[in-house]
Write a protein that holds these residues in place. Structure first.
Motif: not given
Length: 254
Positions: A46-55
Motif C-alpha cells: 500500500x501507499x504511504x499513510x494508507x493501510x491494508x484495507x484502503x479502498x
C-alpha cells in the motif's frame, strides 16, 4: 512454516476475505469464492499513510480475484494501519509535515523514511510469501506477482530484487534514490506508472527509475496529472498485465 493465523472471515462480491497475522504482522487475504483449487497469487504493497484495507487495495483485489481468479494479499507496512508507530516514525512524519507547511521539497524526507520502512518490511514480505505458499489453495508451484505504487514501490523493488519467486511486478511513482541499484537487479516483466505533472517526483526522476530496471520486457505508462491523479484505468491495465504473465483470462468483472 511461518506463524500464519486467521482471525476473521467474510464473503462478498464473489470473494472470501480473511484477516490474518503472520508473525504478528496484520494482513488480509482475498480469494475466489469458488474456482480452481490452485490459483496464482499477487502480493500488494500500500501507499504511504494508507493501510491494508484502503479502498485502493480492496479495489485492486476485487479486480484480480473476480476478474482473474487470483489470490491477493497485503500486510500493513511498519508504522501503518494496525501497527503502532515508533518514535522514529513520529519524528519522520513530523518532519514531513513541517517541510510541507514550509513549502520545502518532500522527496528527501520520503525517500529516507521509505528506505527505513523497506528494510523492516522486506523480511516481512518474505515471511508472508512463505506462509501463504503453505496454504493448500495456493501452494508453491503457482506464479506470484507483486503490485505496489508509491511507498509500495519503495518496499517492492528491494523485495522483488531479493525474491526469485516473483515473476511479474507493477511499480511506479517513486524517486530513483535508494532504488535504482536494486532495480538493476530485476529482470522480470514490469509495468511502471508515472504522472507527467507530478508535483513531487520530477519527470527526470521517474524516468530514471524506470530506466534502471534490467527487464527485457518493461512497459512505461505515462499520464498527465499530479501525484494523486493516477487514472483508475491503470488498475485495469495492471490486471491485464498480471493475467498475461501469471496465467488467466480477464473477465468483464475486472
Amino acid at each position: 512454516m511461518q506463524s500464519l493465523q486467521f482471525s476473521a472471515e467474510s464473503s462478498s462480491n464473489g470473494m472470501v476475505v480473511r484477516d490474518f497475522t503472520v508473525d504478528g504482522v496484520p494482513g488480509v487475504l482475498w480469494s475466489p469464492a469458488s474456482g480452481a483449487e490452485r490459483a496464482p497469487l499477487v502480493l500488494m504493497g500500500h501507499g504511504g499513510g494508507n493501510h491494508k484495507q484502503h479502498p485502493a487495495m480492496s479495489g485492486r483485489a476485487q479486480r484480480l480475484v473476480t476478474g482473474c481468479g487470483f489470490h491477493v494479499a497485503v500486510i500493513d507496512a511498519p508504522g501503518h494501519g494496525d501497527r503502532p508507530r515508533t518514535a522514529h516514525d513520529e519524528a519522520e512524519i513530523a518532519e514531513l509535515f513541517r517541510a510541507r507547511a514550509a513549502g520545502e521539497p518532500e522527496g528527501p524526507i520520503v525517500v529516507r523514511y521509505n528506505d527505513h520502512l523497506a528494510e523492516l518490511a522486506v523480511p516481512e514480505y518474505v515471511a508472508l510469501l512463505d506462509a501463504l505458499q503453505e496454504l493448500p489453495e495456493i501452494g508453491t508451484e503457482g506464479p506470484v506477482g507483486y503490485w505496489g505504487i508509491n511507498m509500495g514501490t519503495a518496499i517492492g523493488v528491494p523485495f522483488v530484487a531479493a525474491e526469485p519467486r516473483i515473476t511479474a511486478a507493477v511499480f511506479g511513482q517513486h524517486w530513483p534514490d535508494m532504488l535504482a541499484g536494486k532495480a538493476k537487479q530485476i529482470t522480470i516483466p514490469i509495468e511502471f506508472d508515472l504522472q507527467w505533472d507530478d508535483e513531487h517526483i520530477s519527470r527526470d526522476a521517474g524516468l530514471a527509475l524506470f530506466d534502471a530496471f534490467a527487464s527485457k520486457e518493461k512497459s512505461l505508462h505515462v499520464n498527465s496529472g499530479k501525484h494523486k491523479e493516477l487514472p483508475r484505468f491503470e488498475a485495469d491495465s495492471a490486471v491485464r498485465f498480471f493475467a498475461r504473465h501469471l496465467g488467466g483470462a480477464v473477465t468483464a468483472a475486472a
